[in-house]
Design a protein around this motif. Structure first.
Motif, PDB file in Angstrom:
ATOM      1  N   ALA A 159       0.835  -1.220   0.000  1.00 28.61           N
ATOM      2  CA  ALA A 159       0.000   0.000   0.000  1.00 28.61           C
ATOM      3  C   ALA A 159       0.865   1.263   0.000  1.00 28.61           C
ATOM      4  O   ALA A 159       0.614   2.200   0.736  1.00 28.61           O
ATOM      5  N   ARG A 160       1.869   1.234  -0.858  1.00 29.61           N
ATOM      6  CA  ARG A 160       2.809   2.355  -0.889  1.00 29.61           C
ATOM      7  C   ARG A 160       2.117   3.686  -1.145  1.00 29.61           C
ATOM      8  O   ARG A 160       2.379   4.687  -0.491  1.00 29.61           O
ATOM      9  N   CYS A 161       1.223   3.703  -2.154  1.00 34.43           N
ATOM     10  CA  CYS A 161       0.582   4.970  -2.508  1.00 34.43           C
ATOM     11  C   CYS A 161      -0.340   5.439  -1.384  1.00 34.43           C
ATOM     12  O   CYS A 161      -0.356   6.605  -1.019  1.00 34.43           O
ATOM     13  N   ILE A 162      -1.109   4.491  -0.846  1.00 36.91           N
ATOM     14  CA  ILE A 162      -2.038   4.852   0.230  1.00 36.91           C
ATOM     15  C   ILE A 162      -1.240   5.446   1.392  1.00 36.91           C
ATOM     16  O   ILE A 162      -1.614   6.454   1.989  1.00 36.91           O
ATOM     17  N   GLY A 163      -0.087   4.816   1.683  1.00 39.03           N
ATOM     18  CA  GLY A 163       0.773   5.300   2.760  1.00 39.03           C
ATOM     19  C   GLY A 163       1.275   6.708   2.487  1.00 39.03           C
ATOM     20  O   GLY A 163       1.586   7.462   3.414  1.00 39.03           O
ATOM     21  N   ALA A 164       1.347   7.064   1.202  1.00 41.41           N
ATOM     22  CA  ALA A 164       1.794   8.410   0.842  1.00 41.41           C
ATOM     23  C   ALA A 164       0.598   9.316   0.542  1.00 41.41           C
ATOM     24  O   ALA A 164       0.721  10.312  -0.162  1.00 41.41           O
ATOM     25  N   ASN A 165      -0.565   8.930   1.081  1.00 38.44           N
ATOM     26  CA  ASN A 165      -1.787   9.728   0.898  1.00 38.44           C
ATOM     27  C   ASN A 165      -2.224   9.873  -0.556  1.00 38.44           C
ATOM     28  O   ASN A 165      -2.742  10.908  -0.963  1.00 38.44           O
ATOM     29  N   MET A 166      -1.990   8.846  -1.329  1.00 34.97           N
ATOM     30  CA  MET A 166      -2.475   8.862  -2.711  1.00 34.97           C
ATOM     31  C   MET A 166      -3.347   7.637  -2.939  1.00 34.97           C
ATOM     32  O   MET A 166      -3.034   6.551  -2.452  1.00 34.97           O
ATOM     33  N   PRO A 167      -4.451   7.779  -3.684  1.00 41.36           N
ATOM     34  CA  PRO A 167      -5.279   6.600  -3.965  1.00 41.36           C
ATOM     35  C   PRO A 167      -4.543   5.654  -4.902  1.00 41.36           C
ATOM     36  O   PRO A 167      -3.609   6.060  -5.595  1.00 41.36           O
ATOM     37  N   CYS A 168      -4.982   4.405  -4.918  1.00 41.14           N
ATOM     38  CA  CYS A 168      -4.361   3.401  -5.784  1.00 41.14           C
ATOM     39  C   CYS A 168      -4.700   3.705  -7.242  1.00 41.14           C
ATOM     40  O   CYS A 168      -5.839   4.012  -7.572  1.00 41.14           O
ATOM     41  N   SER A 169      -3.682   3.627  -8.115  1.00 37.60           N
ATOM     42  CA  SER A 169      -3.955   3.859  -9.533  1.00 37.60           C
ATOM     43  C   SER A 169      -3.916   2.564 -10.325  1.00 37.60           C
ATOM     44  O   SER A 169      -4.086   2.575 -11.525  1.00 37.60           O
ATOM     45  N   GLY A 170      -3.692   1.444  -9.662  1.00 39.24           N
ATOM     46  CA  GLY A 170      -3.930   0.152 -10.307  1.00 39.24           C
ATOM     47  C   GLY A 170      -2.728  -0.564 -10.891  1.00 39.24           C
ATOM     48  O   GLY A 170      -2.886  -1.500 -11.660  1.00 39.24           O
ATOM     49  N   CYS A 171      -1.483  -0.179 -10.514  1.00 35.23           N
ATOM     50  CA  CYS A 171      -0.323  -0.698 -11.251  1.00 35.23           C
ATOM     51  C   CYS A 171      -0.085  -2.193 -11.067  1.00 35.23           C
ATOM     52  O   CYS A 171       0.549  -2.808 -11.897  1.00 35.23           O
ATOM     53  N   PHE A 172      -0.608  -2.788 -10.009  1.00 37.64           N
ATOM     54  CA  PHE A 172      -0.385  -4.232  -9.836  1.00 37.64           C
ATOM     55  C   PHE A 172      -1.327  -5.076 -10.695  1.00 37.64           C
ATOM     56  O   PHE A 172      -1.272  -6.293 -10.669  1.00 37.64           O
ATOM     57  N   GLY A 173      -2.191  -4.404 -11.429  1.00 38.16           N
ATOM     58  CA  GLY A 173      -3.018  -5.123 -12.392  1.00 38.16           C
ATOM     59  C   GLY A 173      -4.180  -5.862 -11.749  1.00 38.16           C
ATOM     60  O   GLY A 173      -4.407  -5.789 -10.545  1.00 38.16           O
ATOM     61  N   PRO A 174      -4.948  -6.578 -12.590  1.00 41.61           N
ATOM     62  CA  PRO A 174      -6.178  -7.217 -12.109  1.00 41.61           C
ATOM     63  C   PRO A 174      -5.891  -8.474 -11.299  1.00 41.61           C
ATOM     64  O   PRO A 174      -4.800  -9.027 -11.344  1.00 41.61           O
ATOM     65  N   LEU A 175      -6.913  -8.931 -10.608  1.00 42.53           N
ATOM     66  CA  LEU A 175      -6.847 -10.187  -9.873  1.00 42.53           C
ATOM     67  C   LEU A 175      -6.954 -11.351 -10.858  1.00 42.53           C
ATOM     68  O   LEU A 175      -7.363 -11.170 -11.999  1.00 42.53           O
TER      69      LEU A 175
END
Lengths: 326, 654
Positions: free
Chosen positions: A250-266
């Protein structure tokens, strides 16, 4: 002394961030170097293509390729490395899903050239020169790699054994992937080497997420004073955490940014962008046609947002003609 | 394992045979992958057809069947049964709808044939991926809760009350009977309302299988079809129900006078009262809100007057928990408040009444004991009856209540009977007299009496102002001429709308509420008494405007639905094609929870994932589309099945 396993790294169309992510292993990289022989790594070692060509088939234990397939040189190197490697690992979003560079598939090849070599205000090109694969200069024939019609993922060109997701992947995932190779404890072939649940599962804000979210307007971060201790979606901010594989810490969340999806779909999702659109649509609070249009219009550049990392691998594929499907 | 698919193509008489080249379709289907045989047949849904398929399945050892015929809505269940009888799982069937979707949509035989081939190709690609499903069964309660003791609720309760089952009939008011109890005569037979209602009210009160809970409201509903747990608040009556005989001694001495809601506020009642003469159960009740004693004053007049010692100021509300298998909601309607449209002068001009007020004015148990009088106690000379108040208008309610035209005829008849010389004018824009009785009744009333009919340009091209103590109706008639006329009494027929507390009721049961506040039925045509929640039914005017007969029919229909599925000692059969979640892969993002119309999803706080209650789930697939992880599967509608079907459709070659 037993021979050390051989590892190679290669980059295709990428920003360099994935290379950085290897360096981000910091002192851990010493352990990797200790355990393996790095036989090819253009960004760091002066090993030529011909040296690779001279290797035996399957001589390299594992090759990590980052970047998407944009030019024919990428394609031929991918084929060569596939041939020389026991394991081929797509490293990072671009190799895995097409990545940001595959957003180019929303434009035709010719439009990309016109834009880059003519229309950009800072470009002066009075002779109207455009890239070509071959040209004669001072009597010498010079050859450049050809620019493909579309950007492709690595597995659209060669068979890929594993995927390390992320833009860029975390050093932890890279280390874990390399260790798994060395210790021969890889999961089933074709697996994405990260978590199997969506980011929400490990999101530090998950406790603040209510059971029902109803959105009247999608808001952007600059538009209002949002609460960093609460779920982004609950505040009307597009966060792709629910539709994105976890494993990024949750790197982005930890930096106060919403997830933009880079880890791709499930694993069970065929098209991340379509799924993102479908799940966000389900949160919209209206049944009125006009209001619905207003609310959806508050999502800027939906195609770019939802397919930011996965256009090449998606069913949507992009605008480009000549996309073959099989 | 290779599948063995049989493709059967129905000629459907000339319906399909004449519109599609069946020889070509058969030839095409035969050569598709996994297809063992393809055959046309005259009428597959006939007994011969069914027997034919059954024999074929056994003879050719088929593992799956594709039927190219009419819509699956029509005969899917028929053919599923055939499969089951032949030893196949009923879900090994796929229907290609080549009648509604091919034969009936074009006259071009070539196009129809091509489309039929595409649909059959799609069905074949899909059917190989279909998984066998089994019907599930659960233990269930067969007792039933009926909410609202109006005519619909009473009818439901009486239909349900049988030896082995209990019915809880809950009514929020002190007495049962609903709106019908306030009417004098009922159209179309002009039967007296109490003659119709009293015997069945009596039957309800004396039926041992029916527990009547008056002054009661449902506070919480948990569970699902077959197993609901319901919390009922029984409000204190402050009167002992065993010893009170409704003699009236208490209300004679009560010093408090309040608006009498039963008479629509046309007169007053006491703070201890019986709703109306003959109301059932015939018991007094103290209105806590207005009683002096409950407002800090030292009054015990009623207690002193009661000859039976029945008054008990110390009584408290009680909460009762009921276990029931199904719920019928029959909470009725209210009238649209014409005060919301100031141009009708309701509430500001004297002698402008709503239809319910007129019912009370004309009633022998009403404020004037049935004498038709103006506020000044004189009989009216001219009465205007105004149709479509707050209905058939885009500004208020779009719907037509469907009963007003008939009851206004009844009013005309009743008024003429009381005051033969009274002049009556009906202002209408269209008349709605449906069914086999209403028009006949209207004709009879209109031919026997001189009634003026003025057709308006539109339902709302009329307003009413005061003129010299009378009501001046200003209107534009159908010839677009603006005119006026003076009346000393106006009766408005306001739209029937959902009961004023319908939103609260909808929230308690978590059922959907539609336009005008009525509860939504699951399907207007096929499931008119099913609500959006499995096991909760809606009946009577709570579901939509209707007359008494239709309300009774709905009450009985809802009861019938329940009787046929909740049988004492038997298990409840559930839909097989529901959704299932892979809890191990659920991220706990909760997206699905708020979307489920059936309350089937719950968040497991310990495991941090969502689970689906298979009893509540109806397999609608909303959660499947929304699940961002793709870990909810709609059985019989999996992504693989649907993609394969689409591929079959797009990649067939002619």
């Amino acid at each position: 002394m037993p021979k050390k396993p051989k590892i190679a790294f290669y980059w295709c169309s990428s920003c360099g961030g994935c290379e950085e992510s290897i360096l981000d292993l910091a002192e851990d990289i010493l352990a990797v170097v200790e355990a393996v022989d790095i036989v090819f790594w253009p960004v760091a070692l002066d090993v030529k293509y011909k040296d690779v060509a001279a290797m035996g088939d399957g001589e390299i234990t594992a090759t990590l390729i980052n970047g998407a397939i944009r030019i024919d040189e990428h394609e031929s190197m991918a084929r060569l490395l596939r041939q020389k490697s026991k394991l081929l690992i797509a490293h990072g979003s671009c190799a895995h899903l097409g990545g940001v560079v595959s957003l180019a598939n929303f434009s035709e090849r010719e439009d990309i050239f016109t834009r880059l070599y003519s229309d950009v205000p800072t470009v002066k090109n009075p002779q109207g020169l455009f890239p070509k694969s071959g040209t004669i200069d001072s009597g010498n024939y010079l050859e450049l790699p050809g620019f493909n019609d579309t950007v492709k993922t690595l597995d659209q060109v060669v068979e890929v054994d594993y995927y390390i997701p992320g833009c860029p992947p975390t050093p932890e995932l890279i280390k874990e992937a390399i260790m798994a190779v060395l210790e021969d404890r890889l999961p089933e072939r074709g697996a994405v080497l990260a978590e199997s649940k969506a980011l929400c599962h490990t999101c530090p804000l998950k406790e603040s997420k209510p059971e029902t979210i109803r959105i009247k307007k999608f808001k952007r971060l600059y538009e209002f004073e949002w609460d960093p201790s609460r779920c982004f979606l609950e505040q009307g901010i597009v966060c792709l955490g629910p539709v994105t594989r976890g494993g990024c810490n949750a790197r982005c969340i930890g930096a106060n940014m919403p997830c933009s999806g880079c880890f791709g779909p499930l694993d069970n999702v065929t098209d991340q962008g379509a799924k993102a659109a479908s799940f966000l649509a389900s949160l919209i609070d209206s049944t009125d046609e006009e209001e619905l249009q207003r609310i959806t219009a508050s999502i800027p550049d939906p195609a770019g947002l939802f397919y930011r990392y996965s256009l090449a691998s998606s069913m949507l594929k992009g605008k480009v003609a000549g996309n073959k499907s099989d | 394992m290779t599948e063995r698919i049989g493709v059967y193509i129905c000629e459907c008489g000339p319906n399909i045979k004449d519109a599609i080249d069946l020889d070509e379709v058969v030839k095409f289907a035969k050569d598709l992958e996994d297809v063992v045989l393809a055959r046309p047949f005259g009428l597959l849904c006939s007994q011969e057809g069914k027997t034919f398929i059954e024999k074929e399945i056994q003879e050719h050892n088929l593992s799956r069947v594709v039927i190219a015929a009419c819509s699956p809505k029509e005969h899917e269940h028929t053919f599923r049964k055939v499969l089951e009888k032949s030893g196949l799982n009923p879900f090994a069937l796929q229907i290609a709808n080549i009648r509604e979707q091919c034969a009936w949509v074009t006259n071009d035989k070539v196009l129809a044939t091509e489309k039929a081939k595409a649909l059959i190709s799609a069905a074949i690609r899909r059917v190989v991926l279909q998984e066998p499903l089994t019907e599930r069964q659960i233990e269930c309660q067969s007792d039933v809760l009926v909410v609202g003791a109006g005519i619909a609720g009473i009818s439901a309760a009486l239909t349900l009350a049988q030896k082995e089952r209990k019915v809880y009939l809950v009514e929020k008011l002190p007495s049962i009977g609903g709106k019908v109890a306030r009417y004098e005569d009922l159209f179309p037979s002009l039967e007296c309302a109490s003659c119709v209602l009293d015997p069945i009210q009596d039957e309800v009160l004396h039926n041992e299988q029916i527990d009547v809970l008056a002054l009661s409201e449902i506070e919480e509903v948990l569970g699902y079809y077959g197993n609901f747990i319901v919390k009922v608040r029984k409000r204190a009556r402050f009167v002992d129900v065993c010893s009170c005989i409704g003699c009236g001694a208490c209300f004679e001495v009560c010093p408090v006078k309040v608006r009498n809601e039963y008479n629509e506020g046309l007169d007053e009642r006491k703070a201890v009262y019986i709703p109306y003469p003959g109301s059932l159960p015939n018991l007094a009740v103290i209105d806590k809100e207005h009683c002096l004693r409950f407002n800090g004053k030292a009054c015990s007049a009623c207690q002193e007057a009661c000859p039976f010692g029945s008054i008990n100021y110390g009584e408290e509300d009680t909460i009762e928990e009921l276990k029931v298998g199904a719920i019928i909601i029959a909470t009725g309607f209210d009238l649209f408040d014409p005060g919301k449209v100031p141009k009708y002068g309701y509430g500001t001009i004297e002698n402008v009444y709503t239809s319910l007020e007129f019912e009370r004015l004309i009633s022998s148990t009403g404020p004037t004991e049935g004498k038709l009088l103006l506020k000044n106690s004189k009989p009216p000379e001219k009465i205007a009856l105004v149709h479509c108040v707050g209905s058939r208008s885009m500004e208020s309610n779009e719907h037509c209540s469907g009963v007003c035209c008939t009851y206004l005829s009844k009013f005309a008849h009743q008024a003429k009977e009381k005051l033969p010389d009274v002049e009556i004018t009906q202002f209408f824009s269209d008349l709605c007299l449906p069914g086999k009785e209403a028009q006949v009744f209207f004709n009879k009333v209109s031919s026997n009496n001189e009634i003026e009919f003025i057709r308006l340009k539109s339902p709302d091209s009329l307003d009413i102002i005061e003129q010299g103590g009378k009501a001046l109706v200003r209107y534009t008639d159908v010839y677009e001429e603006p005119k006026t006329a003076q009346y000393d009494m106006v009766v408005l027929a306001p739209a029937m709308v959902g009961a004023t507390d319908a939103a609260r009721v909808a929230a308690v049961y978590d059922i959907a509420q539609g336009k005008a506040g009525f509860f939504s039925e699951e399907d207007t045509t096929l499931y008119p008494v099913a609500s959006s929640m499995e096991g909760i039914f809606v009946a009577g005017c709570a579901q939509g405007p209707k007359d008494i007969g239709a309300s009774v029919a709905q009450g009985q229909a809802a009861a019938g639905k329940i009787l046929s599925r909740l049988v004492p000692g038997e298990k409840l059969a559930l839909e097989a094609a529901v959704c299932e979640i892979d809890e191990g892969l659920c991220s706990g993002c909760k997206t699905c929870i708020g979307l489920c119309s059936y309350n089937a999803m719950t968040f497991d706080d310990k495991e941090k994932c969502v689970s689906i209650n298979e009893v509540l789930c109806r397999g609608c697939g909303t959660c499947v589309a929304a699940c961002p992880s793709g870990v909810i599967k709609a059985k019989h509608f999996t992504d693989r099945q649907m993609f394969s079907e689409i591929e079959g459709l797009l990649r067939y070659s002619s």
